[in-house]
Design a protein around this motif. Structure first.
Motif, mmCIF file in Angstrom:
data_model
loop_
_atom_site.group_PDB
_atom_site.id
_atom_site.type_symbol
_atom_site.label_atom_id
_atom_site.label_comp_id
_atom_site.label_asym_id
_atom_site.label_seq_id
_atom_site.Cartn_x
_atom_site.Cartn_y
_atom_site.Cartn_z
ATOM 1 N N VAL A 143 1.125 -1.195 0.004
ATOM 2 C CA VAL A 143 -0.048 -0.104 0.353
ATOM 3 C C VAL A 143 1.210 1.020 0.087
ATOM 4 O O VAL A 143 0.749 1.952 -0.951
ATOM 5 C CB VAL A 143 -1.144 0.111 1.430
ATOM 6 C CG1 VAL A 143 -2.031 1.119 1.338
ATOM 7 C CG2 VAL A 143 -1.962 -1.195 1.162
ATOM 8 N N GLU A 182 3.251 3.058 -5.946
ATOM 9 C CA GLU A 182 1.874 3.865 -6.244
ATOM 10 C C GLU A 182 1.758 5.305 -5.546
ATOM 11 O O GLU A 182 1.519 5.745 -4.686
ATOM 12 C CB GLU A 182 0.795 2.981 -5.400
ATOM 13 C CG GLU A 182 0.274 2.162 -7.159
ATOM 14 C CD GLU A 182 -0.909 1.306 -6.403
ATOM 15 O OE1 GLU A 182 -1.750 2.235 -7.480
ATOM 16 O OE2 GLU A 182 -1.769 0.168 -6.250
ATOM 17 N N GLU A 201 -0.126 7.541 -7.577
ATOM 18 C CA GLU A 201 -0.841 8.546 -7.683
ATOM 19 C C GLU A 201 -2.354 8.494 -6.920
ATOM 20 O O GLU A 201 -3.331 9.404 -6.029
ATOM 21 C CB GLU A 201 -1.641 8.269 -8.901
ATOM 22 C CG GLU A 201 -0.749 8.026 -10.088
ATOM 23 C CD GLU A 201 0.268 7.259 -10.053
ATOM 24 O OE1 GLU A 201 0.348 6.301 -9.057
ATOM 25 O OE2 GLU A 201 1.140 7.509 -11.204
ATOM 26 N N THR A 202 -2.020 7.005 -6.204
ATOM 27 C CA THR A 202 -3.572 6.897 -5.037
ATOM 28 C C THR A 202 -2.941 8.327 -3.688
ATOM 29 O O THR A 202 -1.700 8.103 -3.548
ATOM 30 C CB THR A 202 -3.776 5.010 -5.119
ATOM 31 O OG1 THR A 202 -3.205 4.594 -5.851
ATOM 32 C CG2 THR A 202 -4.788 4.931 -3.587
ATOM 33 N N THR A 203 -4.621 8.316 -3.567
ATOM 34 C CA THR A 203 -4.587 9.440 -2.036
ATOM 35 C C THR A 203 -4.345 8.588 -0.499
ATOM 36 O O THR A 203 -4.261 7.577 -0.729
ATOM 37 C CB THR A 203 -5.733 10.551 -2.037
ATOM 38 O OG1 THR A 203 -6.471 9.717 -1.757
ATOM 39 C CG2 THR A 203 -6.023 10.965 -3.621
ATOM 40 N N GLU A 256 -7.478 6.520 -0.014
ATOM 41 C CA GLU A 256 -7.757 5.728 -1.217
ATOM 42 C C GLU A 256 -7.190 4.526 0.025
ATOM 43 O O GLU A 256 -7.326 3.482 -0.053
ATOM 44 C CB GLU A 256 -7.672 6.054 -1.930
ATOM 45 C CG GLU A 256 -8.411 6.517 -2.990
ATOM 46 C CD GLU A 256 -7.858 6.947 -3.913
ATOM 47 O OE1 GLU A 256 -7.222 7.035 -4.571
ATOM 48 O OE2 GLU A 256 -8.955 7.653 -5.037
ATOM 49 N N LYS A 257 -5.813 4.595 0.033
ATOM 50 C CA LYS A 257 -4.271 3.469 0.489
ATOM 51 C C LYS A 257 -5.360 2.594 1.829
ATOM 52 O O LYS A 257 -5.115 1.970 1.909
ATOM 53 C CB LYS A 257 -3.761 3.709 0.797
ATOM 54 C CG LYS A 257 -2.786 4.931 -0.576
ATOM 55 C CD LYS A 257 -1.283 5.310 0.042
ATOM 56 C CE LYS A 257 -0.533 5.887 -1.801
ATOM 57 N NZ LYS A 257 1.193 6.183 -1.463
ATOM 58 N N ARG A 281 -7.099 0.139 2.266
ATOM 59 C CA ARG A 281 -7.280 -1.397 1.204
ATOM 60 C C ARG A 281 -6.513 -2.131 2.418
ATOM 61 O O ARG A 281 -6.101 -3.373 1.780
ATOM 62 C CB ARG A 281 -5.900 -0.691 0.535
ATOM 63 C CG ARG A 281 -6.512 -0.173 -0.385
ATOM 64 C CD ARG A 281 -5.145 0.066 -2.441
ATOM 65 N NE ARG A 281 -4.167 -1.083 -2.209
ATOM 66 C CZ ARG A 281 -2.715 -1.271 -2.656
ATOM 67 N NH1 ARG A 281 -2.444 -0.167 -3.298
ATOM 68 N NH2 ARG A 281 -2.420 -2.168 -2.902
#
Length: 566
Positions: free
Chosen positions: A98, A217, A219-221, A224-225, A228
């Motif tokens: 993540v 990654e 780009e993922t905020t 959002e992480k 997961r």
């Protein structure tokens, strides 16, 4: 817009995996220059933390227990470390996917240093146990993340060569540990057993901060992480592991195995693991901490089981060979450490040679089969040891067992990874590391139960009722030291040694069954080709590349499409 360099032409599909799917082949993305070797050096220093901890602390434990007046809670100095080390590994594997490897690794080393500082400054049992628990979190992470990063840097076929480098440094630390621990206790204070990790850990942090730059990654905020993360799954596996460990800690010693104090947590723990496995496969689990797909092929499943059996047998030997040396041959704890050197001097170099052979030929099944057969022979020969055995016998028997274990030690993980996609490497490594740690706990509990129960069977041979009472009902193992044996007068001393010797014989005989099962399971493995090319989203990244990727994101978003390759 930032421009990415077109890679060299490659084959679109590689050899099929065991599950029938095709695996993509990607050429190694970067040359192995200064940064690559700097990262490997940082991993070597990071791994050294675990090596020193495993051996230095064990040598000085009696002194620590006595000075802090810990009493019967001494067992939690070790078990708190085991518990947290095992429980956090699946979580760390998911966090590595993540949030990437860099900051997680730095955090793990920082936690280990914090735990070492707490232990070094402990003024009582509770503070020391808390420190060991914190240390265990860091240690579990270190053992897992080093393997993950090596997997990110080099293709599976070549990983053995670089694991051998890390393992060589680890073996030096392991070999020096008992001597360093003894010198620290004799010349200074036991607190430096833990404080020694501060400069080593600090140096590791500097190296990791300067050189460990890997992709992830971006780009993922953040929100959002964190969505997961498999919170329910992590809570279930941590709780289940804790319950099982509590039962194994007190079973056969403080409480009888048939008592509710042992049965209830053991049943709850095992049931919790079943619930965990069911939940991981359900639709309610968005991103499992232990993906069920890891076990959908035969080879990974077999290797996973054999990882448990091997680590169980490893600790079986490490905890009960000292019983033979101290209780039967009358050696001191320090001398017993020297008498166990054949294991260290053969197993670790043997493991280095084994992973180099694996990289050369890419065949792990033959190594596993030969290793388990030789290990079975070595452990079986231990059953012949008694008070009259010669030095040559116990040295040769240890060498045979160590030779077998060396062939297995670091070839299990590549075999577990081989049938799996590169995208699952972090989860696979963390899951494998968890099973390895879980096996450690059982590797102490099962033989201890056998030993104590067998002692009760033969206890009638001890003529002194008071001594018989002290050693019976689960207390034989904790009194298996030359200090206790030498405090007895004849004929009671010889009687106790005889009972210890016969009880230990069954311990080794039962271990043959576990080792034999592992031998049989190896036949179900398949030699899946080890990938010669690397395909990963978490490989090494130069600082300039990282900034370029950051700059390219707004351009891609404005264009409404993915960044193109030119």
């Amino acid at each position: 817009m930032a421009v990415e360099i077109e890679p060299e032409p490659r084959e679109e599909n590689g050899p099929p995996r065991e599950d029938g799917s095709e695996q993509a082949i990607v050429n190694p993305p970067m040359k192995r220059g200064f940064q690559f070797w700097a990262i490997i050096s940082a991993l070597c220093v990071t791994g050294l933390l675990g090596a020193l901890e495993n051996t230095v602390v064990s040598t000085s434990m009696p002194t620590i227990v006595e000075e802090l007046n810990i009493g019967e809670n001494y067992i939690w100095i070790t078990n708190a470390f085991f518990l947290t080390s095992a429980a956090v590994q699946p979580l760390f594997g998911q966090l590595a996917n993540v949030f990437g490897r860099r900051w997680l690794t730095i955090f793990i080393v920082a936690v280990f240093i914090l735990g070492s500082g707490i232990c070094g400054g402990a003024n009582g049992a509770n503070m020391l146990i808390v420190g060991r628990a914190v240390q265990g979190i860091g240690s579990g992470g270190v053992n897992m993340i080093v393997d993950v990063i090596v997997s990110d840097l080099v293709p599976l076929r070549e990983r053995g060569n670089f694991i051998a480098i890390v393992l060589t440094v680890y073996s030096i630390g392991s070999s020096m540990g008992p001597f360093v621990g003894g010198i620290i206790v004799q010349r200074t204070t036991w607190r430096w057993v833990f404080y020694i990790n501060l400069p080593v850990g600090g140096f590791a942090l500097v190296l990791l901060f300067l050189f460990l730059h890997t992709n992830y990654e971006r780009e993922t905020t953040f929100s959002e992480k964190i969505k997961r993360i498999d919170y329910i799954g992590n809570v279930l596996i941590m709780g289940a592991t804790s319950a099982v460990l509590c039962a194994l800690t007190y079973g056969g010693s403080r409480y009888a195995w048939s008592s509710w104090q042992i049965i209830v947590p053991l049943v709850l723990g095992l049931a919790g693991m079943v619930i965990f496995m069911v939940f991981e496969q359900s639709k309610f689990c968005r991103e499992p901490v232990v993906p069920p797909r890891l076990f959908k092929n035969r080879t990974s499943l077999v290797v996973f089981i054999n990882t448990y059996l091997f680590t169980l047998l490893l600790y079986w030997v490490l905890f009960f060979i000292p019983v033979y040396f101290q209780a039967i041959l009358g050696s001191s704890a320090a001398r017993a450490g020297v008498q166990m050197l054949p294991i260290t001097l053969v197993a670790i170099p043997g493991a280095v040679i084994a992973v180099i052979i694996l990289s050369k030929f890419g065949k792990y099944k033959a190594l596993h089969l030969a290793g388990f057969i030789i290990l079975t022979l070595g452990i079986g020969l231990f059953a012949n040891l008694d008070r009259y055995s010669s030095d040559a016998e116990w040295i040769i028997y240890q060498i045979i067992g160590a030779l077998g274990s060396g062939m297995i030690l670091n070839t299990l993980l590549p075999a577990f990874q081989a049938p799996l996609a590169e995208s699952d490497q972090a989860a696979a490594t963390a899951t494998w590391a968890f099973m390895r740690s879980f096996g450690n706990v059982w590797g102490v509990a099962i033989p201890a139960s056998i030993f104590n129960n067998q002692f009760n069977t033969y206890a009638y041979r001890i003529s002194d009722a008071s001594v018989r009472e002290i050693l019976s009902n689960g207390h034989a193992y904790q009194h298996a030291s030359n200090t206790f044996i030498n405090s007895l007068s004849e004929p009671v001393k010889s009687e106790v040694i005889g009972v210890f010797s016969d009880s230990l014989k069954l311990v080794w005989e039962v271990s043959i069954a576990f080792c034999g099962l592992a031998c049989i399971l190896v036949f179900f493995e398949k030699d899946v080709p080890l990938r010669k090319e690397l395909e990963t989203d978490y490989g090494m990244a130069e600082k300039d590349d990282i900034q370029a990727k950051k700059d390219s994101i707004p351009d891609a978003e404005k264009a409404g499409s993915d960044t193109s390759k030119t």
